[in-house]
Design a protein around this motif. Structure first.
Motif: not given
Length: 1673
Positions: A505-507, A511-523, A547-553
């Motif tokens: 649930s933390t992961l 992924t879903t609530t901390v927007g600025r982490l997208a570039d830390v997690l993807w790819p 979730v991350l890929g869909n958002k970025k795409k």
């Protein structure tokens, strides 16, 4: 003051209560008030009774007494308070618990009515409470607390009066009473604004007392008071805008508080008593805020160490932490400088606290934890650097608890002190690494919580943040906790599952609530998909990446496109694709990673290869749909894998880039080792490699990858060998030459020389045996043959494939056998030979082929079968061997007779003896247990292979002898005791015979000599329990008869009508109903007997006699059916054998356990005995009782012939009428008393008749003689009830006969034969049969019988009544009772009027009214009453007789159980509904007077009947005053019986009151009765009586005196419910009575009665009495 009243003096009510309607004087003296309202002595009596009962042992009574006291107190607070005071003064020695109840009552009244209590009363209460509180110098908590609470309650309004009283007892220089101080403390809490103005003075007086307190309890109460005072002052100061004196300031109290502080702190805090220490600490905490800043600053260096030292001395830490928090808050608020000197010790102590276990089932530990965190927050604001350094140093400590504490503080600081922590982010990031390496799950859980907090505050984007992400992923991959044995339950325990779920649930949150982490997690998260240690995290990882890929795409972010060369540590595109594809092949593994893996593959399409996007968008969603609709159990694994391999193949064709595909093949091969612990997955990867190599056009790459696969494979594992072979087979589809060349080359390589070098080649896996490698190669050749293009394979089989296989199998050219022990190689060889056989059989069709070594090969194969374990089918050896043999047999050369015999014997016995497919074999060392699906398939294939083999042998010699040669191997299995063995044998026979007929060519007229034997073996199987056996057996017979016809010379297309009639019989055999099966067997026999030559008859009959002892009972039955049918059609000439046959049948019957076979034999006896009826009858009657099953079946068999049955029934009825049913025998010679004992012959005939009627074919005679037989058996039951069986010393079993039961059973069967199904259904539902046979319920049973007959068999009654009438004058009382009961119930039904039986029945009842027997008389009265129900229109015709009979019934003297009286009342109730007024008018009051005594009868039924009768009388008396008076006379009784313990009485009361309502004379009461008193509605009795008393007061004020006297009489009722109801009635009457009507009641009697009820043994009564007393106001 009360002190002036002597305790011995009794105060009159005038002392206590001010006069009504007169001004009350302050002293309460004066003249007694006139008794215009309620006599005060009554009120006093009631109040005193309540006070006496205040300590009742029952808690509900206590509670009600308290409520009533409170009710009285609320109405007249001064009066009741005075009585309470008086009571306490008069009873100085009252037990404490009793005093406490009264004091609590005073407190409640004072709380509720403080505004209304007069000033004198207030003063008296204060004085009393003060005196009660301080009378004993000892502390008696309950008593003194109750008194103290009164003072606190009064103090909310009258603080000045209270303080005046209390301060008298709080004198300077004298140590006060404990509860005086306690009261001051509680007052300061409950009335802050009233008390604070007094506090300065109180503190002034208190300070010197502190040094006088020597006892711990006094120190405790002073400390507690100081704590309360401080809290009150702080609250007052915080709300000055609401305070009465806004000029109050903190320094008003500073000096006193400081002085007190010094004593508490310097002297008391060191006490040995922990409770005292904690209270002192709490007080000190509260006092700090009120101390002058300089004083506090001065004390801090001593104060903080002192508070901290308390942690060691006390177990309860919450109060200490709370106190410490207050000290720190006060210090920080005033900007203390000296606080910094205390930090080290503070940090250490607080850290120790925060590290203590927190148990959520123990709230103080949780509250302590939170207080400690508050302390850290306070310190963080003033000393951030030092605190952070301290916490981070503590993190280095590896102690589990210490680390957990540090992490809790760190998380709290990150979340709560954001600004102060900003500059320390990197430092914290560096320090968190140490706890991340901790092995404890508890620590890890805290680390995850800290990481989650850090993520929300921007730590993860910083350098080193990726390690935290790795930590989360690592723990998403945890495996389940391996718990061994029972563990001690630790409330804080963290299982792997719990930690993993938390990380999942933390992961997801990151992924879903901390927007600025997208570039830390993807790819970067992609990295974790390929290493096997993270496999259990695949599901959450894929979901997050999707979730991350869909958002970025969808946002068209450039970072969506991954640069695999730049990104460090990412797996290659090919590896990623292969990993996700293998995941998809096992969709329910690793927490269901299939669907997320496919979804991620779709998102990544353009990143894998730019050509895949369109294809995958079309192909992947349907795959996901399949998974959505499937479960792990329902998914077809083979189909799913084929779909995925096809998907891979399409993908590679679409990518169309040989270099890319070659790289995929290379990386997939390299990736194999990842799956060394997941062999199913590895096997699928081999198949992927095979499909990839098909699309690979670089021959060198193909060769290299094949070499790599063969070298690195772990050949010792079967799954992996299979995978390698399929992979290589798939590759051969495109690269046959290259694949064969590589296999040949590998076969010659070092891998097959037992030298050290081979183990180097094979990665030094010393356990790999050369045999296993050879097995792999043998399998590879088979798969190559299967997958290679057909046009290319033929010329390769002999030279390339068989040669290599034989070489590897350690045999030269299959000629010289070298037996291998290795099962793996054996299986591989047979599998390969099987695969090759498939290929050959296809090729043989197109061109000739001589297989010169066929015999040797068959020999090798049979050796394999012989080596198989007989008791289990674990391998496909048998199936593959037999298929191979069946394929080889047609080839030349032909087998010899011995070879053929051996082949059949080995194969048939090896297959038929196998356990059924549902049998689970035990696990062996070599083989795993097969799963049920695989086992089922293996059995099916093996049996099919055997059948093909048998056919191919028979094809070589299609003659009766050739058939016999094959059949002899099967014959013994046909009668096996095991279902599965018989099924296999009969099925094989059916197939064999069908094949024989299809291929039969009759060259000359020969005899089919085995027909009789074959029919004898097969015909009983037509009713085998196994449906498959039955079908196969009849098919076999059908085929046999056609074979016979063909041998008789009929042509191939000839259709025989008789034999073809077997075809519809076959469908009937599918029906498992036994009767259908035997009918079918019978029809089958007729066909057989038509077609059977006479010379084969003996053989067939002999076989059928054997069949009676078949292993299957069904087949024994079939044998008997077939025998009977044959005897009927062909047994005409066997007359002389009858005696012998009877003897045989008798012996057979003794040994045959199967019921239906015995019945069939019984039918044979009937055929033999039909001409000797009288002899048979006499013989059977004289058989010993009870009949054994043989005799019973003989009787039953006689019923099969209606003429015989009719004669027997008439004989039995004739005898039963003239023979005595029983004789009276003395029980004991010495004592009197007799027992009825049944006579033998009638009993035996009844038993025989019962057995006879059991035969369904007795319907015709039973219907013809129904009325006579029904009457005969009904009277027989009456004569048998309570009669015991005859005694016989030679036959002990006779005593077990239930004489009446036998007759009842016979009657029951007669009803069935008479097709009276509705009658039987009703009797069964009512359990009438159990009732009718026992003496105490016999009448009920007969009544139920008559009722059912009247309702469902009316037309039969006239004849039955005619047959029964003579028995009414019978000398046997028992028979008169039975018939009277029957007739009595018939009158309950209108059908007797319709049938014109009413006069006969009524006359009979009138006669029975004077019967000497009491029960007969009762039944006659009941019958007369029943006419109202059955024929109401006839009631007035018989009015005179009915009323006379009922009246005399109510006066019956010889009526021990009042049963006649009861019937008379019930009957009269029913009759009254229909009688004309003129017939009853004059008798109404007379009957009413007769009924009245019964209303209070202790017999529930009589009470009930009398109330119903009263209700029914009402319509005859309406409008007459005399009747109205009678109703009012009994109204109270009816009202109180509404709570009668018997529900039927309650229902009767409701009815009577509803119908009498109009007569009462009050519209309101009439409406109320008719609305509320419904049978199906529950009644709220209290509300009902409350409303009713209001209407009685309104409408009948003149009758109140009568009513309340009537009610009071019920105070002595036998039923506690009624006594309680009476108390309620009086209570509500008092509560609703206006003062002007009080004179109608005798209050003295009422109060005496209620006082008596308050001492009732039943607590419910006491409760209601107390409640009623609450209305004395």
């Amino acid at each position: 003051m009360f002190a002036s009243v002597k305790l011995s003096q009794r105060l009159t009510p005038a002392h206590l209560f001010p006069r009504r309607n007169a001004p009350s004087s302050a002293t309460g003296s004066g003249e007694p008030a006139p008794l215009s309202t309620m006599d005060e002595t009554d009120v006093e009596q009631v109040t005193l009774a309540l006070l006496d009962a205040a300590n009742d042992k029952d808690s509900a009574v206590q509670e009600q007494v308290r409520k009533s006291m409170l009710t009285l107190g609320k109405q007249q607070p001064d009066r009741v308070l005075a009585m309470c005071q008086d009571y306490l003064l008069k009873h100085p020695k009252l037990v404490v618990s009793h005093r406490v109840v009264i004091l609590r009552t005073i407190e409640l009244i004072a709380s509720c009515k403080i505004e209304e209590i007069t000033s004198p009363s207030i003063k008296r209460i204060i004085a009393l409470a003060s005196d009660e509180m301080t009378r004993s110098k000892e502390v008696i908590p309950d008593w003194q607390q109750a008194a103290s609470n009164i003072l606190v309650a009064v103090g909310n309004k009258h603080i000045n009066d209270i303080m005046e009283e209390i301060l008298n007892k709080f004198q300077p220089g004298v140590l006060p009473h404990f509860f005086v101080v306690q009261t001051l403390a509680n007052l300061s809490e409950s009335n802050v604004y009233g008390m604070v103005p007094f506090l300065n003075a109180i503190l002034g007086t208190m300070l010197p007392m502190l040094s006088m307190a020597k006892q711990d309890n006094m120190k405790w109460v002073f400390s507690s008071a100081l704590c309360h005072f401080s809290d009150s002052i702080l609250e007052y100061l915080a709300n000055l805008d609401k305070a009465p004196d806004p000029t109050v300031r903190k320094d008003t109290f500073s000096s006193e508080i400081y002085a007190a502080f010094e004593i508490l702190f310097n002297n008391w805090l060191q006490s040995r008593e922990s409770k005292l220490r904690l209270t002192v600490a709490e007080a000190v905490g509260s006092m700090c805020h009120l101390m002058a800043s300089d004083k506090l600053e001065e004390q801090i260096p001593k104060l903080i160490p002192a508070v901290l030292s308390l942690y060691k001395k006390n177990n309860e830490h919450y109060i200490i932490s709370k106190s410490l928090c207050q000290v720190l808050d006060a210090s920080v608020n005033m900007g203390s400088r000296v606080l910094e000197t205390q930090l080290d010790s503070l940090f250490l102590a607080l850290h120790q606290q925060v590290s203590a276990p927190t148990d959520y089932n123990n709230p103080p530990t949780v509250k302590n934890h939170n207080e400690v965190l508050r302390c850290f927050s306070l310190l963080a604001n003033s000393f951030p650097d030092r605190l952070v350094m301290f916490v981070l140093q503590k993190l280095e400590n590896s102690n589990e608890r210490s680390r957990m504490g540090s992490l809790a503080v760190l998380r709290h600081l990150i979340n709560s002190s954001t600004s102060t922590m900003e500059s320390k982010k990197l430092l914290i990031l560096a320090s968190i690494r140490q706890p991340m390496a901790d092995h404890s799950n508890k620590v890890k859980k805290r680390v995850v919580q800290v990481i989650s907090a850090m993520a929300h505050h921007g730590y993860l984007e910083l350098e080193g943040g990726e390690l935290l992400v790795r930590f989360i992923v690592q723990h998403c991959a945890l495996h389940d906790t391996n718990q061994r044995g029972e563990r001690q339950s630790d409330p804080e325990e963290v299982t792997n599952e719990a930690l993993r779920a938390m990380c999942d649930s933390t992961l997801h949150l990151l992924t879903t609530t901390v927007g600025r982490l997208a570039d830390v997690l993807w790819p970067k998260l992609l990295y974790y998909l390929t290493p096997s240690q993270f496999s259990n995290a695949t599901t959450p990882l894929c979901k997050s990446l999707v979730v991350l890929g869909n958002k970025k795409k969808s946002n068209q972010e450039p970072s969506f496109n991954i640069n695999f060369t730049q990104e460090v540590n990412l797996p290659s595109r090919q590896t990623l694709m292969i990993r996700l594809l293998v995941n998809a092949a096992f969709p329910f593994s690793s927490r269901g990673h299939g669907a997320p893996s496919l979804a991620l593959l779709q998102i990544l399409s353009i990143n894998i290869h730019h050509n895949t996007e369109l294809l995958w968008d079309n192909e992947i969603p349907p795959l996901l749909s399949i998974l959505e609709e499937s479960t792990a159990q329902s998914l077809d694994k083979k189909y799913w894998n084929e779909k995925l391999l096809k998907f891979l193949s399409k993908t590679l064709a679409t990518i169309d880039d040989d270099k890319w595909v070659c790289q995929l093949a290379a990386e997939a091969t390299r990736y194999l080792s990842t799956y060394n612990n997941a062999l199913e997955e590895k096997s699928f990867l081999y198949q992927c490699i095979g499909v990839t190599l098909q699309q690979c056009f670089n021959k060198e790459v193909v060769k290299k990858q094949l070499q790599e696969v063969l070298l690195t494979a772990r050949h010792s594992d079967a799954v992996e060998r299979e995978g390698v072979a399929i992979g290589i087979g798939l590759c051969a589809n495109s690269h046959l030459e290259g694949t064969l060349a590589k296999l040949d080359e590998f076969g010659k390589s070092d891998a097959f020389k037992k030298s050290p070098s081979i183990f180097n080649l094979l990665k030094e896996r010393n356990d790999v045996e050369v045999e296993k490698v050879k097995s792999t190669l043998i399998l590879c050749y088979g798969q190559v043959a299967l997958n290679a293009p057909p046009e290319k394979i033929l010329n390769r089989i002999d030279q390339d494939i068989l040669r290599c296989i034989s070489k590897h199998f350690n045999t030269k050219v299959l000629g010289i056998k070298v037996e291998t022990k290795d099962l793996t190689m054996k299986l591989s060889l047979i599998q390969s030979v099987g695969l090759i056989a498939k290929a050959i059989s296809e090729c043989v069709k197109k061109q000739g082929y001589i297989f010169s070594r066929k015999q040797e090969l068959i020999g090798v194969m049979l050796d394999f079968i012989k080596a198989e374990p007989a008791d289990s089918l674990r391998t496909p050896v048998r199936h593959l061997v037999m298929t191979t043999c069946a394929n080889l047999i047609p080839l030349d050369p032909v087998l010899s007779e011995n070879e053929s015999f051996d082949l059949l014997k080995v194969c048939v016995n090896s297959v038929f003896s196998l356990p059924p497919e549902t049998h689970t074999p035990e696990k062996t060392k070599e083989e795993e247990i097969l799963d049920p699906k695989k086992r089922k398939a293996l059995h099916k294939d093996t049996l099919a292979a055997l059948q093909e083999l048998l056919k191919s042998v028979l094809a070589k010699e299609p003659t009766p002898d050739g058939l016999q040669n094959v059949f002899k191997h099967i014959e013994s299995w046909l009668t096996s005791g095991h279902d599965h063995e018989r099924e296999r044998a009969v099925t094989a026979t059916a197939h064999l015979l069908a094949y024989y007929l299809d291929n039969l060519t009759v060259k000359n007229m020969v005899s089919f000599h085995n027909l009789g034997a074959l029919l004898g073996r097969l015909s009983p199987r037509c009713s085998d329990p196994q449906p498959a056996v039955r079908t196969a057996a009849i098919n076999s017979i059908y085929t046999l008869l056609y074979i016979q016809l063909r041998y008789e010379g009929f042509s191939l297309d000839y259709k025989d009508e008789a034999v073809d009639s077997l075809l519809p019989l076959r469908d009937r055999l599918e029906n498992p109903d036994h009767s259908v099966l035997y009918k079918t067997c019978s029809d089958l026999t007729k066909v057989m007997s038509k077609r059977l030559p006479q010379q084969q008859m003996t053989t067939l009959v002999f076989m059928l006699f054997e069949g009676l002892a078949d292993s299957q009972t069904n087949c024994c039955r079939a044998s008997s059916v077939i025998l009977n049918t044959l005897l009927k059609s062909r047994g005409g000439g066997l007359q002389e054998l009858v005696p012998e046959m009877l003897e045989v049948l008798h012996v057979r019957l003794q040994s045959i356990t199967e019921e239906q076979v015995r019945v069939a034999v019984g039918q044979t006896v009937l055929i033999l005995a039909s001409q000797h009826l009288q002899t048979v009858f006499n013989t059977l009657v004289n058989q010993p009782l009870p009949y054994d099953s043989w005799t019973s079946e003989m009787w039953m068999a006689l019923g099969a012939d209606p003429i015989v049955a009719n004669q027997i029934i008439e004989m039995v009825m004739e005898k039963l009428v003239i023979m005595a049913p029983y004789v009276d025998k003395k029980e004991y010679v010495m004592r009197g008393g007799t027992t009825k004992v049944a006579t033998n012959q009638p009993l035996a005939m009844t038993c025989g008749l019962k057995e006879l009627l059991l035969n369904g074919q007795t319907q015709e005679p039973a219907v013809a003689l129904f009325p006579q037989l029904f009457s005969c058996l009904t009277v027989r039951i009456g004569a048998s009830v309570g009669v015991s069986a005859p005694k016989d010393h030679n036959n002990k079993y006779i005593a077990s006969i239930h004489v009446a039961g036998v007759a009842a059973d016979a009657l029951r069967i007669l009803l069935a034969r008479g097709q009276l199904d509705e009658v039987m259904k009703r009797l069964d539902e009512d359990n009438a049969w159990d009732a009718i046979r026992e003496p105490n319920t016999h009448v009920t049973g007969v009544t139920l019988l008559a009722r059912a007959m009247a309702k469902h068999a009316g037309p039969r009654l006239p004849a039955i009544v005619e047959c029964l009438c003579p028995s009414l004058n019978n000398i046997y009382e028992c028979q008169r009772i039975t018939v009277t009961a029957f007739f009595s119930e018939l009158l309950n039904h209108h059908v007797v009027t319709e049938l014109m039986l009413i006069d006969v029945l009524m006359n009979n009842m009138m006669e029975r009214i004077s019967d000497p027997n009491c029960t007969v008389r009762m039944l006659a009265v009941r019958g007369l009453g029943n006419i109202a129900q059955g024929s109401p229109e006839k009631v007035n015709k018989y009015a005179k007789e009915l009323l006379a009979a009922m009246s005399s019934g109510m006066e019956e003297k010889d009526d021990p159980g009042k049963l006649i009286t009861l019937e008379a009342m019930s009957g009269l109730s029913k009759v009254l509904l229909y009688l004309d007024k003129k017939n009853v008018h004059l008798m109404v009051v007379y009957i009413f007077m007769k009924i009245k005594p019964f209303l209070e009868s202790e017999n529930d039924e009589i009470r009930c009947a009398s109330i119903y009768l009263m209700g029914n009388l009402s319509k005859f008396g309406s409008g007459e005053q005399v009747f109205k008076d009678q109703i009012h006379n009994v109204l109270v009784s009816l009202l109180l019986h509404l709570v009668d313990p018997n529900p039927h009485v309650v229902k009767a009361c409701k009815f009577a009151m509803r119908v009498c309502a109009p007569v009462v004379g009050s519209e309101q009461i009439t409406t109320m009765f008719q609305n509320h008193l419904h049978d199906d509605k529950s009644l709220h009795y209290g509300e009902f009586i409350n409303d009713l008393t209001k209407y009685l007061i309104q409408d009948f004020p003149g009758m109140l005196n009568f009513y309340h006297i009537s009610v009071i009489q019920f105070f002595k009722s036998n039923w506690p419910e009624v006594r309680a109801g009476a108390a309620m009635f009086i209570g509500f009457l008092l509560g609703n009575l206006p003062e002007d009507l009080l004179s109608h009641l005798n209050m003295g009697t009422i109060s005496k009665g209620l006082v008596m009820l308050l001492q009732d043994p039943d607590p419910v009564v006491r409760v209601k009495a107390a409640e009623a007393m609450g209305h004395f106001h």
